[in-house]
Design a protein around this motif. Structure first.
Motif, short mmCIF file in Angstrom:
data_model
loop_
_atom_site.label_atom_id
_atom_site.label_comp_id
_atom_site.label_asym_id
_atom_site.label_seq_id
_atom_site.Cartn_x
_atom_site.Cartn_y
_atom_site.Cartn_z
N ILE A 174 1.02 -1.37 0.04
CA ILE A 174 0.04 0.61 -0.35
C ILE A 174 0.93 0.79 0.08
O ILE A 174 2.26 1.54 0.83
CB ILE A 174 -0.74 0.03 1.21
N GLU A 175 0.35 2.50 -0.86
CA GLU A 175 1.18 3.43 -1.13
C GLU A 175 1.48 4.01 0.29
O GLU A 175 0.61 4.31 1.15
CB GLU A 175 1.14 4.50 -2.39
N HIS A 176 3.31 4.40 0.64
CA HIS A 176 2.85 5.30 1.92
C HIS A 176 2.21 6.70 1.91
O HIS A 176 2.48 6.82 0.17
CB HIS A 176 4.46 5.35 2.24
N GLY A 177 1.83 7.40 2.82
CA GLY A 177 1.15 8.80 2.27
C GLY A 177 -0.31 9.09 2.41
O GLY A 177 -1.16 9.73 2.94
N THR A 178 -0.24 8.23 0.97
CA THR A 178 -1.48 8.51 0.58
C THR A 178 -2.32 7.53 0.29
O THR A 178 -3.56 7.44 0.67
CB THR A 178 -1.97 7.77 -1.41
N HIS A 179 -2.16 6.06 0.86
CA HIS A 179 -3.00 5.30 1.84
C HIS A 179 -3.12 4.00 0.41
O HIS A 179 -4.77 3.09 0.34
CB HIS A 179 -4.23 5.15 3.03
N LYS A 180 -3.51 4.21 -0.80
CA LYS A 180 -3.60 4.11 -2.15
C LYS A 180 -2.68 2.23 -1.95
O LYS A 180 -1.73 1.70 -1.97
CB LYS A 180 -3.01 5.09 -3.06
N PHE A 181 -4.04 2.42 -2.92
CA PHE A 181 -3.47 0.53 -3.33
C PHE A 181 -3.34 0.19 -4.74
O PHE A 181 -2.95 1.56 -4.86
CB PHE A 181 -4.99 -0.72 -3.16
N MET A 182 -2.43 -0.59 -5.00
CA MET A 182 -1.71 -0.87 -6.14
C MET A 182 -2.64 -0.08 -7.81
O MET A 182 -1.61 0.83 -8.58
CB MET A 182 -1.15 -2.01 -6.82
N THR A 183 -3.69 -0.57 -7.80
CA THR A 183 -4.68 -0.63 -8.69
C THR A 183 -4.85 0.87 -8.83
O THR A 183 -4.45 1.42 -10.46
CB THR A 183 -5.87 -1.24 -9.35
N GLU A 184 -4.45 1.37 -7.57
CA GLU A 184 -5.56 2.88 -7.29
C GLU A 184 -3.69 3.95 -8.18
O GLU A 184 -4.46 4.83 -8.56
CB GLU A 184 -5.86 3.20 -5.76
N VAL A 185 -3.03 3.67 -7.35
CA VAL A 185 -1.26 4.05 -8.31
C VAL A 185 -1.31 3.87 -9.42
O VAL A 185 -0.95 4.80 -9.63
CB VAL A 185 -0.50 3.22 -7.14
N ILE A 186 -1.74 3.07 -9.96
CA ILE A 186 -1.45 2.88 -11.81
C ILE A 186 -2.90 3.87 -12.39
O ILE A 186 -2.29 4.63 -13.27
CB ILE A 186 -1.63 1.73 -11.60
N ALA A 187 -4.11 3.69 -11.67
CA ALA A 187 -5.05 4.21 -12.64
C ALA A 187 -4.60 5.57 -11.86
O ALA A 187 -5.03 6.80 -13.15
CB ALA A 187 -6.30 4.16 -11.51
N GLU A 188 -4.10 6.60 -11.39
CA GLU A 188 -3.61 8.27 -11.14
C GLU A 188 -2.31 8.04 -12.21
O GLU A 188 -2.11 9.46 -12.95
CB GLU A 188 -2.90 8.64 -9.74
N ALA A 189 -1.82 7.44 -11.61
CA ALA A 189 -0.57 7.32 -13.37
C ALA A 189 -0.37 7.32 -14.27
O ALA A 189 0.41 7.87 -15.12
CB ALA A 189 1.66 6.48 -12.46
N ALA A 190 -1.19 6.13 -14.46
CA ALA A 190 -2.53 6.12 -16.44
C ALA A 190 -2.72 6.17 -16.26
O ALA A 190 -2.87 5.29 -16.91
CB ALA A 190 -1.01 5.05 -16.46
N PRO A 191 -3.49 6.84 -16.17
CA PRO A 191 -5.05 7.25 -16.76
C PRO A 191 -5.46 6.77 -17.93
O PRO A 191 -6.62 5.70 -17.53
CB PRO A 191 -5.55 8.85 -17.07
#
Ligand SMILES: NC(=O)c1ccc[n+]([C@@H]2O[C@H](COP(=O)([O-])OP(=O)(O)OC[C@H]3O[C@@H](n4cnc5c(N)ncnc54)[C@H](O)[C@@H]3O)[C@@H](O)[C@H]2O)c1
Ligand SMILES: O=P(O)(O)OC[C@H](O)CO
Length: 325
Positions: free
Chosen positions: A109-126
């Motif tokens: 889980i991403e530090h700071g944002t509490h985002k899960f891995m697919t959420e990180v992908i959705a934000e970094a590569a919309p």
């Protein structure tokens, strides 16, 4: 559904290299991306990755350090540590074809944002379609062609089925689901709980205590999963209970090995990625925000954060009030 003939793997570590081999065995055209050009050239020439010692690279795998070349594939496997996923996918994003499936293979889980891995992908590569692959699978076992089964999740069931067809083989059996969150929670939490299991063994608390720890660990993993909307069958499946059982049972797990060293009062193994150490604080923050009780995970986070000794943590867990199972 478009044909998924080519696969690129972003991250040439142990797991990325094993998954490149999986995709090549499944008959895909495979590119393995290493961000360091010298490292890429060395793997390409030697056909061995020092991060996965003793394993010969499948002859069909091309190695590159050119992200634009890697981005051309029909399927991307993102196989960096969880805290590096955003940077890796962000670097890739401008070069991707629209609607390319990007499958997170990291557990955390991403530090700071509490985002899960697919959420990180959705934000970094919309423009990409996020997916996740997780389950009981050691890179070394997978690369040696030993039988393994994992879970692959994406929201679109037809795509999940197609990705399983593209990557699966007799020795690497992905099961598909649309329960993305359930798969993500299992992989993240099991790493933290595996550290606790290693501590139990390192402290010589016995096989009965290890079974109790693993079972109560599953109980808190499932509580958090339910609070986050995960399905019961996913939590009890390969990416949840299955991976917890594997990681809590052997020092082949780097997270278990870290706990083992801590329990024995030894130094932590050097150069071995133990994702649970990074996940523990953020998992506890997430649980607190969801008002979910996770005593074992909290104890691991406090031990790693030097806020609690191992002996005090064990005493604290053993003297909790009795309650219904
Ligand atoms: N090793 C296993 O058995 C295994 C099995 C299942 C899942 N995983 C998960 O896979 C993830 C990676 O683990 P690993 O064992 O491969 O770790 P590793 O330490 O062997 O390799 C990580 C790789 O990621 C690369 N990397 C880091 N940042 C990058 C970036 N921005 N761009 C491109 N590459 C980058 C590093 O150079 C390194 O080669 C972890 O989340 C782990 O939990 C590992
Ligand atoms: O070595 P670990 O503890 O990172 O475990 C590797 C895989 O996640 C096991 O499924």
């Amino acid at each position: 559904m478009p044909a998924h003939m080519s696969v690129s793997v972003i991250g040439a570590g142990a797991w990325g290299t094993a998954l490149a081999d999986v995709a090549a065995r499944a008959g895909r055209k495979v590119t393995l991306y290493a961000r360091n050009a010298e490292h890429a050239a060395q793997i390409q020439a030697m056909r061995v990755n020092p991060r996965l010692a003793g394993v010969q690279l499948h002859p069909g795998i091309a190695v590159t350090s050119d992200i634009a070349v890697a981005a051309l594939a029909d399927i991307i496997l993102a196989v960096t540590p969880a805290q590096h996923l955003r940077a890796a996918v962000g670097h890739l994003a401008p070069h991707l074809k629209p609607d390319t499936p990007v499958i997170a293979c990291a557990k955390g889980i991403e530090h700071g944002t509490h985002k899960f891995m697919t959420e990180v992908i959705a934000e970094a590569a919309p423009r990409a379609v996020p997916a996740i692959l997780s389950g009981p699978s050691f890179a070394d076992d997978v690369a040696r062609g030993l039988p393994t089964a994992v879970t692959l999740a994406t929201r679109d069931e037809a795509l999940a089925r197609a990705l399983v067809q593209a990557l699966g083989s007799a020795t690497f059996r992905p099961y598909h689901t649309t329960d993305v969150r359930g798969v993500e929670i299992g992989g993240a939490a099991k790493n933290v709980l595996a550290i606790a299991a290693g501590i139990v063994v390192g402290k010589n608390l016995g096989a009965s205590a290890l079974a109790a720890l693993t079972t109560r660990g599953f109980s808190e993993l499932a509580r958090l999963g339910r609070a986050c909307g995960a399905r019961a069958e996913t939590l009890a499946g390969l990416s949840g209970l299955g991976d917890l059982l594997l990681s809590c049972s052997t020092a082949q797990s780097r997270n278990f090995a870290l706990g083992l060293a801590l329990g024995r009062g030894e130094a932590a193994p050097i150069g071995k990625l133990a994702e649970g150490a990074f996940t523990a604080p953020v998992l506890c923050e997430l649980a607190a925000a969801q008002k979910v009780d996770m005593p074992v995970s909290n104890a691991v986070a406090a031990i790693l954060g030097d806020r609690l000794t191992i002996d005090a943590a064990i005493e604290g867990l053993l003297t909790r009030p009795f309650k219904a199972e």
